[in-house]
Write a protein that holds these residues in place. Sequence first.
Motif, PDB file in Angstrom:
ATOM      1  N   GLY A  21     -16.585  28.427   3.832  1.00 45.01           N
ATOM      2  CA  GLY A  21     -15.793  27.278   3.414  1.00 45.01           C
ATOM      3  C   GLY A  21     -16.503  25.948   3.606  1.00 45.01           C
ATOM      4  N   PHE A  22     -17.705  25.965   4.185  1.00 45.30           N
ATOM      5  CA  PHE A  22     -18.471  24.740   4.372  1.00 45.30           C
ATOM      6  C   PHE A  22     -19.154  24.391   3.056  1.00 45.30           C
ATOM      7  N   ILE A  23     -18.713  23.315   2.408  1.00 44.34           N
ATOM      8  CA  ILE A  23     -19.221  22.989   1.077  1.00 44.34           C
ATOM      9  C   ILE A  23     -19.979  21.658   1.070  1.00 44.34           C
ATOM     10  N   ASN A  24     -20.194  21.084   2.245  1.00 41.16           N
ATOM     11  CA  ASN A  24     -20.955  19.842   2.322  1.00 41.16           C
ATOM     12  C   ASN A  24     -22.399  20.083   1.885  1.00 41.16           C
ATOM     13  N   GLU A  25     -22.940  19.150   1.123  1.00 41.56           N
ATOM     14  CA  GLU A  25     -24.319  19.298   0.681  1.00 41.56           C
ATOM     15  C   GLU A  25     -25.277  19.102   1.849  1.00 41.56           C
ATOM     16  N   VAL A  26     -26.199  20.033   2.002  1.00 43.89           N
ATOM     17  CA  VAL A  26     -27.217  19.959   3.049  1.00 43.89           C
ATOM     18  C   VAL A  26     -28.579  20.070   2.388  1.00 43.89           C
ATOM     19  N   GLN A  27     -29.458  19.119   2.664  1.00 47.05           N
ATOM     20  CA  GLN A  27     -30.800  19.147   2.087  1.00 47.05           C
ATOM     21  C   GLN A  27     -31.822  19.264   3.208  1.00 47.05           C
ATOM     22  N   ILE A  28     -32.681  20.254   3.090  1.00 46.72           N
ATOM     23  CA  ILE A  28     -33.752  20.465   4.055  1.00 46.72           C
ATOM     24  C   ILE A  28     -35.078  20.252   3.336  1.00 46.72           C
ATOM     25  N   ILE A  29     -35.917  19.371   3.877  1.00 49.46           N
ATOM     26  CA  ILE A  29     -37.214  19.097   3.271  1.00 49.46           C
ATOM     27  C   ILE A  29     -38.312  19.522   4.247  1.00 49.46           C
ATOM     28  N   ALA A  30     -39.127  20.468   3.823  1.00 51.79           N
ATOM     29  CA  ALA A  30     -40.240  20.941   4.649  1.00 51.79           C
ATOM     30  C   ALA A  30     -41.539  20.393   4.070  1.00 51.79           C
ATOM     31  N   ILE A  31     -42.263  19.637   4.875  1.00 52.28           N
ATOM     32  CA  ILE A  31     -43.509  19.014   4.425  1.00 52.28           C
ATOM     33  C   ILE A  31     -44.659  19.518   5.298  1.00 52.28           C
ATOM     34  N   VAL A  32     -45.699  20.012   4.671  1.00 50.70           N
ATOM     35  CA  VAL A  32     -46.883  20.450   5.406  1.00 50.70           C
ATOM     36  C   VAL A  32     -47.724  19.219   5.738  1.00 50.70           C
ATOM     37  N   LEU A  33     -47.821  18.906   7.023  1.00 51.78           N
ATOM     38  CA  LEU A  33     -48.585  17.734   7.465  1.00 51.78           C
ATOM     39  C   LEU A  33     -50.010  18.106   7.863  1.00 51.78           C
ATOM     40  N   SER A  34     -50.214  19.346   8.272  1.00 52.11           N
ATOM     41  CA  SER A  34     -51.561  19.807   8.594  1.00 52.11           C
ATOM     42  C   SER A  34     -51.593  21.326   8.448  1.00 52.11           C
ATOM     43  N   LEU A  44     -43.731  29.117   8.861  1.00 56.70           N
ATOM     44  CA  LEU A  44     -43.495  27.950   9.716  1.00 56.70           C
ATOM     45  C   LEU A  44     -42.409  27.050   9.136  1.00 56.70           C
ATOM     46  N   ALA A  45     -42.370  26.930   7.805  1.00 57.72           N
ATOM     47  CA  ALA A  45     -41.332  26.123   7.162  1.00 57.72           C
ATOM     48  C   ALA A  45     -39.953  26.728   7.415  1.00 57.72           C
ATOM     49  N   MET A  46     -39.866  28.043   7.389  1.00 56.62           N
ATOM     50  CA  MET A  46     -38.589  28.720   7.652  1.00 56.62           C
ATOM     51  C   MET A  46     -38.133  28.477   9.088  1.00 56.62           C
ATOM     52  N   ILE A  47     -39.069  28.581  10.034  1.00 59.01           N
ATOM     53  CA  ILE A  47     -38.733  28.342  11.435  1.00 59.01           C
ATOM     54  C   ILE A  47     -38.338  26.877  11.636  1.00 59.01           C
ATOM     55  N   GLY A  48     -39.080  25.971  10.999  1.00 61.19           N
ATOM     56  CA  GLY A  48     -38.774  24.549  11.117  1.00 61.19           C
ATOM     57  C   GLY A  48     -37.399  24.204  10.582  1.00 61.19           C
ATOM     58  N   LEU A  53     -31.823  22.593  11.871  1.00 63.16           N
ATOM     59  CA  LEU A  53     -30.377  22.813  11.793  1.00 63.16           C
ATOM     60  C   LEU A  53     -29.788  23.127  13.162  1.00 63.16           C
ATOM     61  N   THR A  54     -30.534  23.859  13.962  1.00 61.22           N
ATOM     62  CA  THR A  54     -30.055  24.271  15.282  1.00 61.22           C
ATOM     63  C   THR A  54     -29.815  23.079  16.198  1.00 61.22           C
ATOM     64  N   ILE A  55     -30.709  22.077  16.163  1.00 61.68           N
ATOM     65  CA  ILE A  55     -30.538  20.925  17.063  1.00 61.68           C
ATOM     66  C   ILE A  55     -29.715  19.803  16.437  1.00 61.68           C
ATOM     67  N   SER A  56     -29.377  19.950  15.146  1.00 59.07           N
ATOM     68  CA  SER A  56     -28.579  18.921  14.471  1.00 59.07           C
ATOM     69  C   SER A  56     -27.099  19.098  14.791  1.00 59.07           C
ATOM     70  N   GLY A  62     -26.944  29.831  13.427  1.00 59.11           N
ATOM     71  CA  GLY A  62     -28.276  30.340  13.736  1.00 59.11           C
ATOM     72  C   GLY A  62     -28.522  30.220  15.221  1.00 59.11           C
ATOM     73  N   PRO A  63     -29.784  30.192  15.631  1.00 60.90           N
ATOM     74  CA  PRO A  63     -30.981  30.070  14.787  1.00 60.90           C
ATOM     75  C   PRO A  63     -31.458  31.411  14.241  1.00 60.90           C
ATOM     76  N   ILE A  64     -32.455  31.319  13.355  1.00 59.70           N
ATOM     77  CA  ILE A  64     -33.121  32.517  12.888  1.00 59.70           C
ATOM     78  C   ILE A  64     -34.570  32.504  13.368  1.00 59.70           C
ATOM     79  N   GLY A  65     -35.108  33.699  13.559  1.00 59.46           N
ATOM     80  CA  GLY A  65     -36.541  33.859  13.774  1.00 59.46           C
ATOM     81  C   GLY A  65     -37.114  34.448  12.509  1.00 59.46           C
ATOM     82  N   THR A  66     -38.346  34.127  12.209  1.00 62.82           N
ATOM     83  CA  THR A  66     -38.965  34.682  11.010  1.00 62.82           C
ATOM     84  C   THR A  66     -40.463  34.821  11.223  1.00 62.82           C
ATOM     85  N   LEU A  67     -41.033  35.862  10.664  1.00 63.62           N
ATOM     86  CA  LEU A  67     -42.467  36.082  10.771  1.00 63.62           C
ATOM     87  C   LEU A  67     -42.947  36.987   9.638  1.00 63.62           C
TER      88      LEU A  67
END
Length: 205
Positions: A21-34, A44-48, A53-56, A62-67
């Motif tokens: 039922g959560f319909i608020n728009e959420v935008q996640i932007i993953a940028i590779v800095l190095s 790494l983008a998935m973990i980031g 989201l976890t600390i927001s 979540g959180p989720i782990g991914t590898l």
Amino acid sequence: EKEILTARLIARPIRPLFPKGFINEVQIIAIVLSSDMEHDSDVLAMIGASAALTISNIPFEGPIGTLRVGLIDGKFVINPTFQQLATAELDLVIAGTSSGIMMVESESKELSEEKILEAIKFGQDNLQCLIDIQDKMRKELGKPKREFEAKVVDEELLKKVKESSVKRLDEINRLNTKDRREDAISVLLKELIAKFVTDDSEYQE
């Protein structure tokens, strides 16, 4: 193309972890800095994304782990390099929570079902440490989650909308291009709003 595929990898395990039922728009932007130029940035983008989201204060279950799991010279390798993947028999990305697997994406040479399942189990066994790190971040840095209460949809209204749209949706899903399907969905939506939304309705746009 790579960025689109990475965005899909991020979205698939994360979307189901927003409250129903959560319909608020959420935008996640993953940028590779190095980059070390040896490992893919998608994991790494998935973990980031999960960590953010976890600390927001956004409701997130979540959180989720991914590898990534590679099968190289008969052995499973966690997050193999590009060079290792070039000769790998399996390239598998797995994401999950403490309670279960959310997503598996893979490509492989001819492998048995048993070997694929073994790779999934190997990946799952190694996810928890990534989840634990994010839980620690949440405890030390996280914001309180905002209050969220899903809007209760009138069951009678839902029944009427389904009755008025199921047949049309079936026809729309058979259209041969995405553009035609989207246009047809837009037309159907407008018709449903005109039919069921009144001036005093709580379901106005």
